[in-house]
Design a protein around this motif. Structure first.
Motif, PDB file in Angstrom:
ATOM      1  N   MET A  93      20.075  -1.150  -2.480  1.00 44.28           N
ATOM      2  CA  MET A  93      18.710  -0.835  -2.109  1.00 44.28           C
ATOM      3  C   MET A  93      17.908  -0.574  -3.389  1.00 44.28           C
ATOM      4  SD  MET A  93      17.049   2.262   0.158  1.00 44.28           S
ATOM      5  CE  MET A  93      18.057   1.931   1.556  1.00 44.28           C
ATOM      6  N   MET A  94      16.784  -1.241  -3.493  1.00 48.20           N
ATOM      7  CA  MET A  94      15.920  -1.087  -4.661  1.00 48.20           C
ATOM      8  C   MET A  94      15.145   0.232  -4.560  1.00 48.20           C
ATOM      9  SD  MET A  94      12.999  -3.720  -5.989  1.00 48.20           S
ATOM     10  CE  MET A  94      13.694  -4.537  -7.387  1.00 48.20           C
ATOM     11  N   GLN A  95      15.093   0.943  -5.666  1.00 45.88           N
ATOM     12  CA  GLN A  95      14.346   2.201  -5.756  1.00 45.88           C
ATOM     13  C   GLN A  95      13.058   1.932  -6.525  1.00 45.88           C
ATOM     14  OE1 GLN A  95      15.726   5.280  -4.569  1.00 45.88           O
ATOM     15  NE2 GLN A  95      17.343   4.004  -3.734  1.00 45.88           N
ATOM     16  N   LEU A  96      11.924   2.251  -5.924  1.00 45.89           N
ATOM     17  CA  LEU A  96      10.622   2.023  -6.550  1.00 45.89           C
ATOM     18  C   LEU A  96       9.801   3.300  -6.497  1.00 45.89           C
ATOM     19  CD1 LEU A  96       9.814  -1.380  -4.839  1.00 45.89           C
ATOM     20  CD2 LEU A  96      10.578  -1.051  -7.197  1.00 45.89           C
ATOM     21  N   THR A  97       8.909   3.443  -7.461  1.00 48.96           N
ATOM     22  CA  THR A  97       7.978   4.565  -7.493  1.00 48.96           C
ATOM     23  C   THR A  97       6.568   3.990  -7.497  1.00 48.96           C
ATOM     24  OG1 THR A  97       9.539   5.903  -8.754  1.00 48.96           O
ATOM     25  CG2 THR A  97       7.240   6.613  -8.777  1.00 48.96           C
ATOM     26  N   LEU A  98       5.713   4.571  -6.679  1.00 55.27           N
ATOM     27  CA  LEU A  98       4.313   4.165  -6.625  1.00 55.27           C
ATOM     28  C   LEU A  98       3.449   5.344  -7.051  1.00 55.27           C
ATOM     29  CD1 LEU A  98       2.046   2.187  -5.880  1.00 55.27           C
ATOM     30  CD2 LEU A  98       2.180   3.081  -3.537  1.00 55.27           C
ATOM     31  N   TYR A  99       2.732   5.173  -8.165  1.00 56.31           N
ATOM     32  CA  TYR A  99       1.778   6.182  -8.603  1.00 56.31           C
ATOM     33  C   TYR A  99       0.480   5.895  -7.867  1.00 56.31           C
ATOM     34  CZ  TYR A  99       5.171   7.632 -11.995  1.00 56.31           C
ATOM     35  OH  TYR A  99       6.320   8.109 -12.571  1.00 56.31           O
ATOM     36  N   THR A 100      -0.007   6.893  -7.145  1.00 59.65           N
ATOM     37  CA  THR A 100      -1.088   6.699  -6.201  1.00 59.65           C
ATOM     38  C   THR A 100      -1.927   7.967  -6.098  1.00 59.65           C
ATOM     39  OG1 THR A 100      -1.572   6.031  -3.923  1.00 59.65           O
ATOM     40  CG2 THR A 100       0.360   7.434  -4.240  1.00 59.65           C
ATOM     41  N   THR A 101      -2.933   7.921  -5.260  1.00 56.66           N
ATOM     42  CA  THR A 101      -3.692   9.107  -4.912  1.00 56.66           C
ATOM     43  C   THR A 101      -4.251   8.935  -3.512  1.00 56.66           C
ATOM     44  OG1 THR A 101      -5.288  10.735  -5.723  1.00 56.66           O
ATOM     45  CG2 THR A 101      -5.964   8.419  -5.807  1.00 56.66           C
ATOM     46  N   LEU A 102      -4.583  10.027  -2.907  1.00 54.50           N
ATOM     47  CA  LEU A 102      -5.104  10.043  -1.550  1.00 54.50           C
ATOM     48  C   LEU A 102      -6.374   9.192  -1.452  1.00 54.50           C
ATOM     49  CD1 LEU A 102      -4.634  11.395   1.219  1.00 54.50           C
ATOM     50  CD2 LEU A 102      -6.154  13.214   0.468  1.00 54.50           C
ATOM     51  N   GLY A 103      -6.422   8.310  -0.469  1.00 53.94           N
ATOM     52  CA  GLY A 103      -7.608   7.489  -0.242  1.00 53.94           C
ATOM     53  C   GLY A 103      -7.678   6.235  -1.078  1.00 53.94           C
ATOM     54  N   CYS A 104      -6.602   5.853  -1.752  1.00 55.11           N
ATOM     55  CA  CYS A 104      -6.593   4.666  -2.619  1.00 55.11           C
ATOM     56  C   CYS A 104      -6.355   3.421  -1.763  1.00 55.11           C
ATOM     57  CB  CYS A 104      -5.518   4.806  -3.687  1.00 55.11           C
ATOM     58  SG  CYS A 104      -5.296   3.329  -4.700  1.00 55.11           S
ATOM     59  N   HIS A 105      -7.412   2.652  -1.506  1.00 57.90           N
ATOM     60  CA  HIS A 105      -7.274   1.457  -0.673  1.00 57.90           C
ATOM     61  C   HIS A 105      -6.469   0.362  -1.371  1.00 57.90           C
ATOM     62  CE1 HIS A 105     -10.724   0.332  -3.133  1.00 57.90           C
ATOM     63  NE2 HIS A 105     -10.481  -0.922  -2.798  1.00 57.90           N
ATOM     64  N   LEU A 106      -6.509   0.306  -2.686  1.00 58.79           N
ATOM     65  CA  LEU A 106      -5.705  -0.690  -3.411  1.00 58.79           C
ATOM     66  C   LEU A 106      -4.219  -0.345  -3.315  1.00 58.79           C
ATOM     67  CD1 LEU A 106      -7.940  -1.211  -6.570  1.00 58.79           C
ATOM     68  CD2 LEU A 106      -7.758  -2.681  -4.538  1.00 58.79           C
ATOM     69  N   CYS A 107      -3.915   0.940  -3.277  1.00 58.16           N
ATOM     70  CA  CYS A 107      -2.523   1.370  -3.104  1.00 58.16           C
ATOM     71  C   CYS A 107      -2.020   0.960  -1.727  1.00 58.16           C
ATOM     72  CB  CYS A 107      -2.414   2.882  -3.283  1.00 58.16           C
ATOM     73  SG  CYS A 107      -2.968   3.474  -4.906  1.00 58.16           S
ATOM     74  N   GLU A 108      -2.869   1.123  -0.728  1.00 61.37           N
ATOM     75  CA  GLU A 108      -2.500   0.718   0.628  1.00 61.37           C
ATOM     76  C   GLU A 108      -2.273  -0.787   0.696  1.00 61.37           C
ATOM     77  OE1 GLU A 108      -5.569   2.226   3.173  1.00 61.37           O
ATOM     78  OE2 GLU A 108      -5.034   4.304   2.750  1.00 61.37           O
ATOM     79  N   ARG A 109      -3.108  -1.546   0.018  1.00 58.32           N
ATOM     80  CA  ARG A 109      -2.942  -3.003  -0.012  1.00 58.32           C
ATOM     81  C   ARG A 109      -1.616  -3.375  -0.674  1.00 58.32           C
ATOM     82  NH1 ARG A 109      -5.744  -7.896   0.209  1.00 58.32           N
ATOM     83  NH2 ARG A 109      -5.129  -9.395  -1.376  1.00 58.32           N
ATOM     84  N   LEU A 110      -1.281  -2.703  -1.778  1.00 59.23           N
ATOM     85  CA  LEU A 110      -0.012  -2.974  -2.445  1.00 59.23           C
ATOM     86  C   LEU A 110       1.155  -2.681  -1.499  1.00 59.23           C
ATOM     87  CD1 LEU A 110       1.117  -2.317  -5.999  1.00 59.23           C
ATOM     88  CD2 LEU A 110       2.525  -1.495  -4.138  1.00 59.23           C
TER      89      LEU A 110
END
Length: 118
Positions: free
Chosen positions: A1-18
């Motif tokens: 299983m691949m382990q990934l980290t997503l650096y994000t913030t609340l309300g980030c629509h580009l993060c949701e798209r990713l």
């Protein structure tokens, strides 16, 4: 299983798209750890204007992973690209906009201390 980290913030629509693209294009199982950057000044300085940033266990970072080609290339380099899903997306047979409209329940209000990045 691949382990990934997503650096994000609340309300980030580009993060949701990713996240939608990652669900669509990743071949096999993966674990996604989300790191809220707005609560840490060091993370804000490093990622504030770059989010979303996707990171693998070798600490290789992907900026702008919300762009399908960039994410597909990054996943392919790691042997984790679902080639059939990528082909369908390129041919327009998978409507990404429809996928993006799937409900992603966001908190109705911000937890104390969190802020939106603009």
């Amino acid at each position: 299983m691949m382990q990934l980290t997503l650096y994000t913030t609340l309300g980030c629509h580009l993060c949701e798209r990713l996240e939608v693209l990652l669900d669509l294009l990743h071949d096999g199982e993966y674990f996604l750890k989300k790191v809220e950057i707005s609560e840490d000044e060091v993370l804000m300085a490093r990622y504030g204007v770059r989010i979303p940033v996707l990171v693998d266990t070798a600490d290789d970072e992907l900026d702008m992973g919300f762009e399908p080609q960039r994410l597909a290339d990054w996943l392919s380099e790691r042997g984790a690209l679902d080639a059939e899903a990528w082909r369908r997306l390129q041919e327009g047979r998978d409507d990404l906009r429809e996928e993006e409209r799937k409900e992603r329940k966001a908190p109705a209000c911000r937890p104390a201390g969190r802020r939106y990045l603009a």
